[in-house]
Design a protein around this motif. Structure first.
Motif, PDB file in Angstrom:
ATOM      1  N   GLU A 643     -85.955 -84.028   6.186  1.00 29.00           N
ATOM      2  CA  GLU A 643     -85.952 -85.463   6.483  1.00 29.00           C
ATOM      3  C   GLU A 643     -84.875 -86.150   5.649  1.00 29.00           C
ATOM      4  O   GLU A 643     -84.819 -85.990   4.431  1.00 29.00           O
ATOM      5  CB  GLU A 643     -87.313 -86.086   6.176  1.00 29.00           C
ATOM      6  CG  GLU A 643     -87.379 -87.554   6.525  1.00 29.00           C
ATOM      7  CD  GLU A 643     -88.734 -88.168   6.241  1.00 29.00           C
ATOM      8  OE1 GLU A 643     -88.920 -89.368   6.545  1.00 29.00           O
ATOM      9  OE2 GLU A 643     -89.607 -87.456   5.716  1.00 29.00           O
ATOM     10  N   LYS A 644     -84.048 -86.920   6.323  1.00 22.78           N
ATOM     11  CA  LYS A 644     -82.949 -87.601   5.656  1.00 22.78           C
ATOM     12  C   LYS A 644     -83.040 -89.098   5.912  1.00 22.78           C
ATOM     13  O   LYS A 644     -83.473 -89.520   6.980  1.00 22.78           O
ATOM     14  CB  LYS A 644     -81.595 -87.063   6.150  1.00 22.78           C
ATOM     15  CG  LYS A 644     -80.434 -87.535   5.307  1.00 22.78           C
ATOM     16  CD  LYS A 644     -79.121 -87.015   5.800  1.00 22.78           C
ATOM     17  CE  LYS A 644     -77.991 -87.522   4.937  1.00 22.78           C
ATOM     18  NZ  LYS A 644     -78.059 -88.975   4.701  1.00 22.78           N
ATOM     19  N   GLN A 645     -82.618 -89.871   4.906  1.00 22.26           N
ATOM     20  CA  GLN A 645     -82.628 -91.328   5.017  1.00 22.26           C
ATOM     21  C   GLN A 645     -81.239 -91.832   5.407  1.00 22.26           C
ATOM     22  O   GLN A 645     -80.229 -91.194   5.115  1.00 22.26           O
ATOM     23  CB  GLN A 645     -83.054 -91.961   3.688  1.00 22.26           C
ATOM     24  CG  GLN A 645     -84.420 -91.512   3.204  1.00 22.26           C
ATOM     25  CD  GLN A 645     -85.539 -91.899   4.133  1.00 22.26           C
ATOM     26  OE1 GLN A 645     -85.550 -92.992   4.689  1.00 22.26           O
ATOM     27  NE2 GLN A 645     -86.498 -90.993   4.324  1.00 22.26           N
ATOM     28  N   GLU A 646     -81.213 -92.992   6.047  1.00 24.28           N
ATOM     29  CA  GLU A 646     -79.940 -93.621   6.440  1.00 24.28           C
ATOM     30  C   GLU A 646     -79.223 -94.159   5.205  1.00 24.28           C
ATOM     31  O   GLU A 646     -79.723 -95.047   4.528  1.00 24.28           O
ATOM     32  CB  GLU A 646     -80.203 -94.797   7.395  1.00 24.28           C
ATOM     33  CG  GLU A 646     -80.493 -94.411   8.809  1.00 24.28           C
ATOM     34  CD  GLU A 646     -80.699 -95.649   9.656  1.00 24.28           C
ATOM     35  OE1 GLU A 646     -80.326 -96.751   9.214  1.00 24.28           O
ATOM     36  OE2 GLU A 646     -81.252 -95.522  10.753  1.00 24.28           O
ATOM     37  N   TRP A 647     -78.047 -93.617   4.936  1.00 24.99           N
ATOM     38  CA  TRP A 647     -77.193 -94.120   3.868  1.00 24.99           C
ATOM     39  C   TRP A 647     -75.808 -94.373   4.457  1.00 24.99           C
ATOM     40  O   TRP A 647     -75.461 -93.876   5.539  1.00 24.99           O
ATOM     41  CB  TRP A 647     -77.121 -93.128   2.700  1.00 24.99           C
ATOM     42  CG  TRP A 647     -78.424 -92.992   1.962  1.00 24.99           C
ATOM     43  CD1 TRP A 647     -79.506 -93.814   2.062  1.00 24.99           C
ATOM     44  CD2 TRP A 647     -78.792 -91.957   1.050  1.00 24.99           C
ATOM     45  NE1 TRP A 647     -80.522 -93.379   1.257  1.00 24.99           N
ATOM     46  CE2 TRP A 647     -80.121 -92.242   0.614  1.00 24.99           C
ATOM     47  CE3 TRP A 647     -78.155 -90.835   0.534  1.00 24.99           C
ATOM     48  CZ2 TRP A 647     -80.799 -91.439  -0.298  1.00 24.99           C
ATOM     49  CZ3 TRP A 647     -78.824 -90.034  -0.373  1.00 24.99           C
ATOM     50  CH2 TRP A 647     -80.128 -90.344  -0.783  1.00 24.99           C
ATOM     51  N   TRP A 648     -75.007 -95.152   3.731  1.00 26.81           N
ATOM     52  CA  TRP A 648     -73.700 -95.580   4.237  1.00 26.81           C
ATOM     53  C   TRP A 648     -72.673 -95.515   3.119  1.00 26.81           C
ATOM     54  O   TRP A 648     -73.010 -95.564   1.940  1.00 26.81           O
ATOM     55  CB  TRP A 648     -73.781 -97.020   4.775  1.00 26.81           C
ATOM     56  CG  TRP A 648     -74.813 -97.218   5.824  1.00 26.81           C
ATOM     57  CD1 TRP A 648     -76.144 -97.419   5.627  1.00 26.81           C
ATOM     58  CD2 TRP A 648     -74.624 -97.206   7.245  1.00 26.81           C
ATOM     59  NE1 TRP A 648     -76.801 -97.547   6.830  1.00 26.81           N
ATOM     60  CE2 TRP A 648     -75.890 -97.431   7.834  1.00 26.81           C
ATOM     61  CE3 TRP A 648     -73.516 -97.059   8.065  1.00 26.81           C
ATOM     62  CZ2 TRP A 648     -76.074 -97.486   9.207  1.00 26.81           C
ATOM     63  CZ3 TRP A 648     -73.688 -97.124   9.440  1.00 26.81           C
ATOM     64  CH2 TRP A 648     -74.951 -97.334   9.996  1.00 26.81           C
ATOM     65  N   TRP A 649     -71.412 -95.411   3.533  1.00 36.02           N
ATOM     66  CA  TRP A 649     -70.280 -95.551   2.611  1.00 36.02           C
ATOM     67  C   TRP A 649     -69.532 -96.830   2.974  1.00 36.02           C
ATOM     68  O   TRP A 649     -69.249 -97.092   4.150  1.00 36.02           O
ATOM     69  CB  TRP A 649     -69.313 -94.375   2.716  1.00 36.02           C
ATOM     70  CG  TRP A 649     -69.829 -93.115   2.096  1.00 36.02           C
ATOM     71  CD1 TRP A 649     -70.069 -92.866   0.782  1.00 36.02           C
ATOM     72  CD2 TRP A 649     -70.156 -91.893   2.795  1.00 36.02           C
ATOM     73  NE1 TRP A 649     -70.542 -91.599   0.603  1.00 36.02           N
ATOM     74  CE2 TRP A 649     -70.599 -90.970   1.818  1.00 36.02           C
ATOM     75  CE3 TRP A 649     -70.121 -91.513   4.125  1.00 36.02           C
ATOM     76  CZ2 TRP A 649     -70.997 -89.680   2.144  1.00 36.02           C
ATOM     77  CZ3 TRP A 649     -70.518 -90.244   4.458  1.00 36.02           C
ATOM     78  CH2 TRP A 649     -70.947 -89.339   3.467  1.00 36.02           C
ATOM     79  N   LEU A 650     -69.185 -97.587   1.961  1.00 33.88           N
ATOM     80  CA  LEU A 650     -68.440 -98.832   2.147  1.00 33.88           C
ATOM     81  C   LEU A 650     -67.248 -98.812   1.198  1.00 33.88           C
ATOM     82  O   LEU A 650     -67.418 -98.626  -0.013  1.00 33.88           O
ATOM     83  CB  LEU A 650     -69.335-100.043   1.869  1.00 33.88           C
ATOM     84  CG  LEU A 650     -68.717-101.422   2.100  1.00 33.88           C
ATOM     85  CD1 LEU A 650     -68.410-101.637   3.570  1.00 33.88           C
ATOM     86  CD2 LEU A 650     -69.641-102.515   1.594  1.00 33.88           C
ATOM     87  N   TYR A 651     -66.053 -99.023   1.741  1.00 32.76           N
ATOM     88  CA  TYR A 651     -64.853 -98.981   0.905  1.00 32.76           C
ATOM     89  C   TYR A 651     -63.728 -99.749   1.590  1.00 32.76           C
ATOM     90  O   TYR A 651     -63.814-100.115   2.765  1.00 32.76           O
ATOM     91  CB  TYR A 651     -64.425 -97.531   0.636  1.00 32.76           C
ATOM     92  CG  TYR A 651     -64.122 -96.711   1.865  1.00 32.76           C
ATOM     93  CD1 TYR A 651     -62.815 -96.526   2.316  1.00 32.76           C
ATOM     94  CD2 TYR A 651     -65.144 -96.112   2.593  1.00 32.76           C
ATOM     95  CE1 TYR A 651     -62.540 -95.776   3.431  1.00 32.76           C
ATOM     96  CE2 TYR A 651     -64.882 -95.365   3.721  1.00 32.76           C
ATOM     97  CZ  TYR A 651     -63.588 -95.198   4.136  1.00 32.76           C
ATOM     98  OH  TYR A 651     -63.312 -94.449   5.255  1.00 32.76           O
ATOM     99  N   ILE A 652     -62.671 -99.990   0.812  1.00 33.69           N
ATOM    100  CA  ILE A 652     -61.470-100.670   1.306  1.00 33.69           C
ATOM    101  C   ILE A 652     -60.318 -99.685   1.217  1.00 33.69           C
ATOM    102  O   ILE A 652     -60.147 -99.008   0.183  1.00 33.69           O
ATOM    103  CB  ILE A 652     -61.169-101.931   0.484  1.00 33.69           C
ATOM    104  CG1 ILE A 652     -62.367-102.887   0.523  1.00 33.69           C
ATOM    105  CG2 ILE A 652     -59.935-102.641   1.008  1.00 33.69           C
ATOM    106  CD1 ILE A 652     -62.232-104.071  -0.400  1.00 33.69           C
ATOM    107  N   ALA A 653     -59.534 -99.610   2.271  1.00 33.90           N
ATOM    108  CA  ALA A 653     -58.452 -98.625   2.324  1.00 33.90           C
ATOM    109  C   ALA A 653     -57.203 -99.251   2.925  1.00 33.90           C
ATOM    110  O   ALA A 653     -57.269-100.223   3.687  1.00 33.90           O
ATOM    111  CB  ALA A 653     -58.870 -97.409   3.146  1.00 33.90           C
TER     112      ALA A 653
END
Length: 755
Positions: A643-653
């Motif tokens: 079971e995996k939880q919803e995670w996100w990556w946020l960055y500026i490029a």
């Protein structure tokens, strides 16, 4: 002075107190931490998730584990035995006789505290006749009776009893040791020494050493230090890493090596099954002799990852190993991203280091999505849904629909969606819609500012820029349930906009015509006035020509009308000038009012900025103090074994330069709304810059978002060297001297004026 006396517990009373306390200190915390949680609550949670996640591999494994596991029953049995022992010892302690009682001579003689001296003597004679040794009585009992009698009749003994609680005076203070006396008995000394030596010289050092040796091999994220060093070496060696190379580096981790991790297993059947899978997969760079890619454990892990991405069926012997490898991959890929960020920071600060390209870090993120969903890079995101196979994609990618992504599927009307997915039955269609409705739909609101600066909206060269991103998560079901209303509203808004645009265009065309007419009239007037100085001269000169026709007369009349219009225009302009002269004082009043309103607006803006700054500081303080749970929303993944939880990556490029502007922030607490601050230094050169704010999921394919971020960098303000507010005297004496000198100078100036 009274002495001190230590004695072991011969009767065993104090030892029971010690044993009860010791068992209680173990049983009570163990029950709080180890007692199995409510199984009914877990079963209810799984039941609620069944409609959406019933086909997921992790869901089926969880159900099997909850049905087959006997660990909760064993925990309950051990804890209940501990509580039974604790209650038995507590009952035993409650039944023990009190050894240390306050000495009371009245109780020894069997009298009331209010008894008179005659009653005391009479009772003593009766007890002496009964318990005297010469009369066949007990000597110890008679001694207690005699001591009690002397404590009540002898003045000195009575004072000792009142002061010290004992007729004989102060006694030595005795301390009981809650251990039985047989422990310090000479006969058992060797056995006791052997137990002490085994416990404190063998068992304790071995346990501590084993724990320390294992802990120093892992980082804070429970990744082997050797694996981190391996990733750093290859990311530095290969800054631009494609997907094939990335999978090779990923599966070379020491977590898959049985010599470093006991969970990894090399089976005898691997020599038969792994080559067979290699032939089915095709070209996977088997002949490459670069270590550690050529090692058996790395080759096996690579084959298992590739078969998982291809959704190939494997035998039962190797399926367990595949689940182990796939379960480890997301954490290892996150470690690769961290290593890439570290190398980027080192390259930005020191220079001379090959920073990994942006495509390498984004490939790590993309591979995480692929591993969780069990899909290859080139496959359609629609295959994340249940009952979708390769042959069904032709119904979606047609001339009529052209559905290539999840967003395209959501944007369709329900009738069109049902018609397109007619190959599914009613039940399968409802299941697909339930799964699609559980997918996340995240919106980003971006705010750009420079904190701790007077003008937070002015970005200067080298300043620290703060990008505040507010993430709002909704379910896809909320999007396509409200879609018809939003479409109608959008259609109405578009109709109003088109009407407004046409009206604006009409007015503009009309205005353009009048402007052009005025210009042409003015140009005609100028030409006519140059050629014909006056109307009377024109009339005189053209009188003989009137016989030829009325054309000349009409032209003269037109010219006369135009000149009259010019005169009227000039008259109106002069009237306006006079009116402007009359209202000059009113204009001054209006300008003063405008300046006052502008000042009020500036003051209001300053107050708003101050309130916003205070709110942001309070939010940061709350974020530092509170710890949010990382349990967000379960991910729908058909082939992921955990079971995996919803995670996100946020960055500026900067996608043009292929570099990271801000380090990726791993958003692990996005349930409904989350606010994230990304900070980065502004470029050292002035100008306009085009960046991108990128949001990537670590679980789903096709849900990434990219928003442009425009930066206009201005020149930094010059530093003021000598400012009046910095001329502060160091001590009060200097202030007084300065005031005295100012007073003397003023008095001298007054004298000069008087003279």
């Amino acid at each position: 002075m009274a002495g001190q006396q230590f004695q072991y517990d011969d009767s065993g009373n104090t030892f029971f107190y010690f044993l009860t306390s010791f068992v209680g200190l173990i049983v009570i915390p163990a029950t709080y931490y180890l007692w199995p949680r409510d199984q009914n609550a877990e079963q209810l949670r799984l039941k609620n998730l069944r409609r959406v996640h019933g086909r997921c591999l992790w869901y089926r494994l969880r159900l099997m584990k909850s049905q087959q596991s006997i660990v909760p029953t064993l925990k309950k049995g051990v804890l209940l035995c501990g509580w039974a022992l604790f209650l038995f010892l507590a009952y035993k302690v409650s039944k023990l006789d009190r050894e240390y009682q306050e000495y009371n001579p009245y109780e020894v003689l069997g009298l009331d505290p209010s008894a008179s001296m005659a009653e005391i003597k009479k009772q003593y004679r009766v007890l002496s006749l009964k318990f005297h040794p010469d009369k066949g009585g007990d000597e110890s009992t008679f001694m207690r009776i005699a001591t009690a009698y002397s404590a009540l009749t002898n003045e000195e003994s009575r004072n000792n009893w009142i002061k010290h609680g004992n007729p004989d005076g102060p006694r030595a203070t005795s301390f009981g040791i809650a251990l039985p006396a047989w422990i310090v008995d000479q006969k058992n000394s060797m056995l006791v020494l052997l137990v002490y030596g085994l416990a404190f010289m063998v068992i304790l050092p071995v346990v501590v050493g084993t724990w320390w040796y294992r802990s120093i091999r892992y980082s804070g994220d429970q990744i082997l230090i050797n694996t981190t060093q391996l990733y750093m070496h290859f990311m530095y060696k290969t800054p631009n890493m494609n997907m094939k190379r990335l999978i090779m580096v990923l599966t070379a981790a020491f977590e898959f090596d049985p010599r470093s991790n006991k969970e990894a297993i090399i089976r005898p059947t691997d020599n038969i099954e792994v080559p067979q899978l290699i032939r089915e997969l095709g070209n996977i760079n088997v002949k490459k002799k670069e270590p550690p890619f050529c090692y058996p454990y790395s080759l096996k892990a690579r084959v298992l990852v590739l078969t998982h991405l291809a959704r190939m069926e494997v035998s039962e012997n190797i399926e367990e190993d595949q689940r182990f490898v796939v379960r480890k991959c997301p954490a290892l890929l996150q470690e690769m991203i961290n290593v890439g960020c570290q190398l980027t920071m080192m390259a930005n600060s020191r220079g001379g280091i090959h920073a990994p390209r942006l495509v390498s870090i984004e490939n790590c993120m993309k591979l995480t999505q692929m591993v969780v969903q069990g899909l290859q890079e080139s496959k359609s995101p629609l295959l994340q849904l249940p009952h979708f196979e390769e042959e069904h994609l032709r119904f979606c990618i047609s001339k009529k629909y052209k559905v290539r992504s999840l967003q395209d599927l959501v944007s369709l009307k329900d009738s069109e969606r049902r018609n397109m997915l007619r190959f599914l039955g009613e039940e399968k269609y409802d299941e697909v819609m339930a799964v699609l409705g559980s997918f996340p739909s995240v919106t980003m609101d971006i705010k750009l500012q420079v904190l701790d600066d007077e003008d937070s909206n002015n970005i200067t060269a080298g300043s620290i820029v703060t990008v505040t991103v507010t993430l709002t998560r909704r379910r896809m079901a909320d999007v396509f349930e409200k879609e018809p209303d939003s479409q109608d509203a959008a259609d109405e808004a578009n109709a109003e906009e088109t009407q407004g645009d046409t009206a604006k265009n009409k007015t503009k065309v009309w205005q353009n015509k009048t402007k052009g007419a005025k210009k042409s009239q003015k140009s005609k007037k100028k030409k006519l006035t140059k050629k014909k100085p006056s109307v009377q001269q024109q009339a005189k000169s053209e009188k003989p020509k009137q016989a030829n026709g009325n054309v000349a007369g009409n032209e003269v009349a037109a010219v006369a009308k135009e000149e009259e219009e010019d005169v009227s225009d000039k008259g109106s302009e002069s009237d306006e000038a006079e009116g402007n002269k009359d209202t000059a004082s009113e204009r001054d009043d209006e300008s003063e009012k405008q300046s006052d309103t502008e000042m009020d607006e500036v003051a209001g803006d300053d107050e708003e900025e101050w309130e916003a700054l205070q709110q942001s500081i309070q939010r940061r303080e709350r974020a530092l103090l509170e710890t949010k749970s990382k349990i967000t929303h379960p991910v729908y993944s058909l082939f992921f074994p955990e079971e995996k939880q919803e995670w996100w990556w946020l960055y500026i490029a900067d996608r043009r330069e292929q570099t990271l502007v801000s380090m990726p922030y791993h958003v692990c607490t996005l349930k409904d709304t989350e606010e994230v601050e990304l900070k980065f230094p502004a470029p050292s050169k002035t100008g306009n810059y085009q960046y991108n704010v990128i949001l990537r999921s670590d679980s789903y394919l096709g849900l990434d978002q990219i928003k442009p971020l425009k930066l206009e960098v201005h020149e930094a303000k010059a530093m003021v060297d000598n400012h009046p507010q910095w001329d502060i005297p160091e001590t009060e004496e200097e202030e007084e001297d300065q005031e005295d000198s100012d007073g003397i100078e003023e008095s001298e100036e007054d004298d000069e004026d008087n003279d």
